[in-house]
Design a protein around this motif. Structure first.
Motif, PDB file in Angstrom:
ATOM      1  N   ASN A 192       0.819  -1.202   0.000  1.00  0.00           N
ATOM      2  CA  ASN A 192       0.000   0.000   0.000  1.00  0.00           C
ATOM      3  C   ASN A 192       0.861   1.264   0.000  1.00  0.00           C
ATOM      4  O   ASN A 192       0.466   2.293  -0.554  1.00  0.00           O
ATOM      5  CB  ASN A 192      -0.978   0.000   1.184  1.00  0.00           C
TER       6      ASN A 192
ATOM      7  N   THR B  19     -18.479   6.233  -5.745  1.00  0.00           N
ATOM      8  CA  THR B  19     -17.437   5.218  -5.699  1.00  0.00           C
ATOM      9  C   THR B  19     -18.012   3.803  -5.779  1.00  0.00           C
ATOM     10  O   THR B  19     -17.518   2.959  -6.522  1.00  0.00           O
ATOM     11  CB  THR B  19     -16.611   5.366  -4.414  1.00  0.00           C
TER      12      THR B  19
ATOM     13  N   ARG C 174      -4.418   4.457  -4.064  1.00  0.00           N
ATOM     14  CA  ARG C 174      -4.105   5.281  -2.887  1.00  0.00           C
ATOM     15  C   ARG C 174      -4.876   4.848  -1.645  1.00  0.00           C
ATOM     16  O   ARG C 174      -4.512   5.237  -0.534  1.00  0.00           O
ATOM     17  CB  ARG C 174      -4.432   6.758  -3.163  1.00  0.00           C
ATOM     18  N   ASN C 175      -5.932   4.072  -1.835  1.00  0.00           N
ATOM     19  CA  ASN C 175      -6.832   3.764  -0.716  1.00  0.00           C
ATOM     20  C   ASN C 175      -7.097   2.265  -0.616  1.00  0.00           C
ATOM     21  O   ASN C 175      -8.247   1.820  -0.578  1.00  0.00           O
ATOM     22  CB  ASN C 175      -8.153   4.517  -0.894  1.00  0.00           C
ATOM     23  N   ARG C 176      -6.039   1.502  -0.514  1.00  0.00           N
ATOM     24  CA  ARG C 176      -6.166   0.043  -0.507  1.00  0.00           C
ATOM     25  C   ARG C 176      -7.096  -0.475   0.593  1.00  0.00           C
ATOM     26  O   ARG C 176      -7.985  -1.285   0.307  1.00  0.00           O
ATOM     27  CB  ARG C 176      -4.773  -0.582  -0.395  1.00  0.00           C
TER      28      ARG C 176
ATOM     29  N   VAL D 126      -9.613   0.905   2.139  1.00  0.00           N
ATOM     30  CA  VAL D 126     -11.003   1.260   1.829  1.00  0.00           C
ATOM     31  C   VAL D 126     -11.496   0.443   0.641  1.00  0.00           C
ATOM     32  O   VAL D 126     -12.642  -0.015   0.613  1.00  0.00           O
ATOM     33  CB  VAL D 126     -11.129   2.769   1.539  1.00  0.00           C
ATOM     34  N   ALA D 127     -10.626   0.267  -0.362  1.00  0.00           N
ATOM     35  CA  ALA D 127     -11.007  -0.525  -1.535  1.00  0.00           C
ATOM     36  C   ALA D 127     -11.339  -1.957  -1.137  1.00  0.00           C
ATOM     37  O   ALA D 127     -12.300  -2.552  -1.656  1.00  0.00           O
ATOM     38  CB  ALA D 127      -9.878  -0.503  -2.569  1.00  0.00           C
TER      39      ALA D 127
ATOM     40  N   ARG E 151       0.526   3.887  -3.180  1.00  0.00           N
ATOM     41  CA  ARG E 151       0.190   5.289  -2.923  1.00  0.00           C
ATOM     42  C   ARG E 151       1.215   6.206  -3.582  1.00  0.00           C
ATOM     43  O   ARG E 151       0.854   7.193  -4.231  1.00  0.00           O
ATOM     44  CB  ARG E 151       0.102   5.564  -1.423  1.00  0.00           C
TER      45      ARG E 151
ATOM     46  N   TRP F 126      -7.475   6.253  -7.433  1.00  0.00           N
ATOM     47  CA  TRP F 126      -8.016   6.300  -6.067  1.00  0.00           C
ATOM     48  C   TRP F 126      -7.837   4.953  -5.380  1.00  0.00           C
ATOM     49  O   TRP F 126      -7.484   4.880  -4.197  1.00  0.00           O
ATOM     50  CB  TRP F 126      -9.493   6.680  -6.114  1.00  0.00           C
ATOM     51  N   THR F 127      -8.083   3.872  -6.104  1.00  0.00           N
ATOM     52  CA  THR F 127      -7.941   2.528  -5.535  1.00  0.00           C
ATOM     53  C   THR F 127      -6.500   2.266  -5.102  1.00  0.00           C
ATOM     54  O   THR F 127      -6.257   1.676  -4.046  1.00  0.00           O
ATOM     55  CB  THR F 127      -8.384   1.468  -6.566  1.00  0.00           C
TER      56      THR F 127
ATOM     57  N   GLU G 171       0.235   8.797  -6.574  1.00  0.00           N
ATOM     58  CA  GLU G 171       0.364  10.239  -6.381  1.00  0.00           C
ATOM     59  C   GLU G 171       1.224  10.862  -7.479  1.00  0.00           C
ATOM     60  O   GLU G 171       0.953  11.983  -7.938  1.00  0.00           O
ATOM     61  CB  GLU G 171       0.945  10.529  -5.007  1.00  0.00           C
TER      62      GLU G 171
END
Length: 265
Positions: free
Chosen positions: A136, A246, A184-186, A188-189, A140, A181-182, A144
């Protein structure tokens, strides 16, 4: 304002000075304007040469294979012709990668006005030092850097050249934003995949980690290539007038990608 807009782009070489993919990969100083004038096949060759050449010394011989998948999709569908919104955005991404490699290698301190250049240089430096072994953290940093390059390319298209995306391009771009987004946000994904599995595919409850690993592996071209096919199909259909949240994107995007993932096992 004029000074701000002018600062978005590096000096544009004369048309006669446009170089080959091999020359650009060796010099690492072709501008986004030059890349914009490249055919998509040449951009794909250029990116591959950057990876196998100068970037390999930084441990990044395979870190933009997912972008290869996107370029292959554009090539197969005749998208991204020079001077289009897609072309300028893509050129900004490739310029950022190229200059990031140059900065990381110490060849130059010039970022060509592309904010993604410094981000990519930082990513490559950390990768070379072995600081990005946690998935992760790696994803990220990668995302970015690409996000900064992508936004710069869009700004060049819209603010310098006055080219806005078409409705289809805008919706297609939304899916690419979801992909970044996925990355950057493992965590949450993974939670969202659990929600999706509970709704539609219970098998994914236990398969969601390897599936997400496959989907977001920047060293693989197949997931991004397939993802582009799906995203473009949805973008052309204009589902719910392009209004996605999302979870909506996940429900639209995941089923066919999961089938592709299972086919590779």
């Amino acid at each position: 304002m004029l000074a701000l807009v002018a600062g978005l782009v590096a000096p544009v070489p004369a048309l006669a000075e446009v170089r080959t993919p091999g020359q650009c990969a060796a010099s690492l100083d072709c501008t986004a304007a030059e890349i914009d004038r490249m055919a998509m096949a040449d951009r794909l060759e250029f990116l591959r040469l950057v990876q196998s050449g100068p970037a390999a010394g930084l441990g990044a011989a395979d870190r933009w294979r997912n972008i290869e998948g996107v370029l292959s999709f554009f090539l197969d569908h005749g998208l991204g012709a020079p001077g289009t919104w897609v072309s300028h955005v893509d050129a900004g991404i490739l310029e950022g990668i190229e200059r990031g490699v140059a900065l990381a290698l110490g060849r130059s301190a010039d970022d060509f006005g592309n904010p993604g250049s410094a981000r990519w240089a930082d990513y490559l430096t950390r990768l070379h030092r072995g600081e990005l072994t946690v998935r992760n953290v790696h994803d990220r940093a990668w995302s970015e850097a690409e996000q900064a390059s992508t936004e710069h390319g869009a700004a060049v298209a819209e603010q310098v050249h006055g080219i806005a995306p078409t409705a289809v391009e805008r919706r297609f771009f939304l899916f690419s934003e979801f992909y970044r987004w996925t990355l950057r946000n493992r965590p949450v994904a993974l939670d969202l995949l659990l929600v999706y599995a509970a709704l539609l595919n219970p098998v994914l409850v236990v398969r969601r980690v390897p599936f997400l690993d496959w989907l977001t592996d920047v060293r693989e071209s197949a997931p991004s290539r397939k993802g582009c096919e799906i995203a473009y199909a949805y973008a052309r259909l204009d589902p719910v007038n392009g209004a996605f949240g999302t979870l909506d994107l996940l429900l639209a995007y995941i089923p066919e990608l999961y089938e592709e993932f299972e086919a590779t096992r």
